[in-house]
Write a protein that holds these residues in place. Structure first.
Motif, short mmCIF file in Angstrom:
data_model
loop_
_atom_site.label_atom_id
_atom_site.label_comp_id
_atom_site.label_asym_id
_atom_site.label_seq_id
_atom_site.Cartn_x
_atom_site.Cartn_y
_atom_site.Cartn_z
N GLU A 182 0.82 -1.22 0.00
CA GLU A 182 0.00 0.00 0.00
C GLU A 182 0.85 1.27 0.00
N ALA A 183 1.91 1.30 0.80
CA ALA A 183 2.77 2.49 0.85
C ALA A 183 3.45 2.73 -0.50
N GLU A 184 3.89 1.67 -1.16
CA GLU A 184 4.53 1.81 -2.47
C GLU A 184 3.52 2.28 -3.52
N LEU A 185 2.30 1.75 -3.46
CA LEU A 185 1.25 2.18 -4.39
C LEU A 185 0.92 3.66 -4.19
N ARG A 186 0.91 4.11 -2.94
CA ARG A 186 0.64 5.52 -2.64
C ARG A 186 1.75 6.39 -3.23
N THR A 187 2.99 5.95 -3.08
CA THR A 187 4.13 6.70 -3.64
C THR A 187 4.04 6.76 -5.16
N ILE A 188 3.72 5.65 -5.79
CA ILE A 188 3.58 5.60 -7.25
C ILE A 188 2.46 6.54 -7.70
N TYR A 189 1.32 6.49 -6.99
CA TYR A 189 0.18 7.36 -7.32
C TYR A 189 0.61 8.83 -7.24
N SER A 190 1.24 9.20 -6.15
CA SER A 190 1.64 10.60 -5.96
C SER A 190 2.63 11.03 -7.04
N LYS A 191 3.57 10.17 -7.36
CA LYS A 191 4.58 10.48 -8.39
C LYS A 191 3.93 10.62 -9.77
N MET A 192 3.02 9.72 -10.10
CA MET A 192 2.35 9.80 -11.41
C MET A 192 1.51 11.07 -11.51
N MET A 193 0.84 11.43 -10.44
CA MET A 193 0.05 12.67 -10.45
C MET A 193 0.96 13.88 -10.59
N GLN A 194 2.07 13.86 -9.87
CA GLN A 194 3.04 14.96 -9.95
C GLN A 194 3.61 15.06 -11.36
N ASP A 195 3.94 13.92 -11.97
CA ASP A 195 4.48 13.92 -13.33
C ASP A 195 3.50 14.52 -14.33
N ARG A 196 2.21 14.36 -14.06
CA ARG A 196 1.17 14.91 -14.94
C ARG A 196 0.84 16.35 -14.57
N LYS A 197 1.53 16.85 -13.57
CA LYS A 197 1.33 18.22 -13.07
C LYS A 197 -0.11 18.40 -12.55
N MET A 198 -0.63 17.34 -11.95
CA MET A 198 -1.96 17.37 -11.37
C MET A 198 -1.83 17.54 -9.86
N VAL A 199 -2.77 18.25 -9.27
CA VAL A 199 -2.79 18.47 -7.83
C VAL A 199 -4.04 17.81 -7.28
N PRO A 259 -9.04 11.24 5.38
CA PRO A 259 -7.66 10.88 5.08
C PRO A 259 -7.30 11.27 3.66
N THR A 260 -6.04 11.27 3.37
CA THR A 260 -5.63 11.76 2.06
C THR A 260 -6.20 10.88 0.95
N VAL A 261 -6.48 11.51 -0.14
CA VAL A 261 -7.02 10.81 -1.30
C VAL A 261 -6.04 9.73 -1.75
N SER A 262 -4.75 10.06 -1.76
CA SER A 262 -3.76 9.07 -2.20
C SER A 262 -3.77 7.84 -1.30
N SER A 263 -4.03 8.02 0.00
CA SER A 263 -4.11 6.88 0.92
C SER A 263 -5.31 6.00 0.61
N ILE A 264 -6.44 6.64 0.29
CA ILE A 264 -7.64 5.87 -0.03
C ILE A 264 -7.45 5.12 -1.35
N VAL A 265 -6.90 5.81 -2.35
CA VAL A 265 -6.64 5.16 -3.64
C VAL A 265 -5.71 3.97 -3.44
N ALA A 266 -4.62 4.17 -2.70
CA ALA A 266 -3.64 3.11 -2.47
C ALA A 266 -4.27 1.93 -1.72
N ALA A 267 -5.10 2.23 -0.73
CA ALA A 267 -5.77 1.14 0.02
C ALA A 267 -6.69 0.34 -0.89
N ARG A 268 -7.43 1.03 -1.75
CA ARG A 268 -8.31 0.33 -2.68
C ARG A 268 -7.51 -0.54 -3.64
#
Length: 188
Positions: free
Chosen positions: A85-102, A108-117
């Motif tokens: 889950e922690a690695e998926l959250r990191t990947i999610y955050s990095k991919m969003m950052q790479d797309r210049k999305m906020v 709880p943080t959206v990235s945490s919920i996405v990663a948990a799912r």
């Protein structure tokens, strides 16, 4: 054959065949021909060309039983575990950052919920790891585009911040509504 021609062009380096089990040599003559060429090629190129056969473990194991020479020509196996889950959250955050999305701040943080799912699918057949993260992001962007198109259709000029913002609902989808779900109403 086309594969034979490809092998003739390979001169050192790496030959990587992903989802190799799709060759299905037991049910496909072309796949059987390829799987019969690989052991000889691997032996002839030993020390010069690395041949990597990749795919889901069970399917690759079954494929290796097609030709007794395969397992001796491809004796090394590497198993890559699914991301946690922690690695998926990191990947999610990095991919969003790479797309210049906020992503909208939420608790709880959206990235945490996405990663948990996403982590819920870990270990299950077909789980896509980073591909699953990318697919989740693409769904979020589609929902964001639909949300923003309503504003544009209403004549609103979008700011750069609005165009880059992914809301909680964009990222996670709409909250379930008891009004739209007889199953959820029964639980109420």
């Amino acid at each position: 054959s086309g594969f034979q021609e490809l092998l003739e062009k390979v001169d050192g380096g790496v030959l990587f065949i992903d989802e190799v089990y799709q060759l299905d040599p037991k049910n496909s003559k072309a796949g059987a021909d390829i799987m019969n060429l690989l052991p000889t090629f691997a032996e002839d190129q030993r020390g010069k060309t690395s041949v990597i056969l990749a795919g889901y473990r069970d399917e690759v194991d079954e494929l290796m039983s097609f030709n007794p020479g395969l397992s001796s020509r491809f004796p090394n196996t590497w198993v890559f575990e699914d991301y946690n889950e922690a690695e998926l959250r990191t990947i999610y955050s990095k991919m969003m950052q790479d797309r210049k999305m906020v992503v909208e701040t939420a608790s709880p943080t959206v990235s945490s919920i996405v990663a948990a799912r996403l982590a819920f699918g870990s270990g299950q057949r077909g789980f896509g790891n980073a591909r699953a993260v990318r697919n989740q992001i693409e769904q979020a962007i589609k929902r964001q585009e639909e949300r923003l198109s309503v504003l544009i259709d209403a004549g609103e000029k979008l700011t750069a911040e609005q165009a880059a913002l992914v809301t909680r609902e964009d990222a996670l989808g709409a909250k379930p509504s008891l009004d739209n779900s007889p199953e959820l109403k029964e639980l109420d």
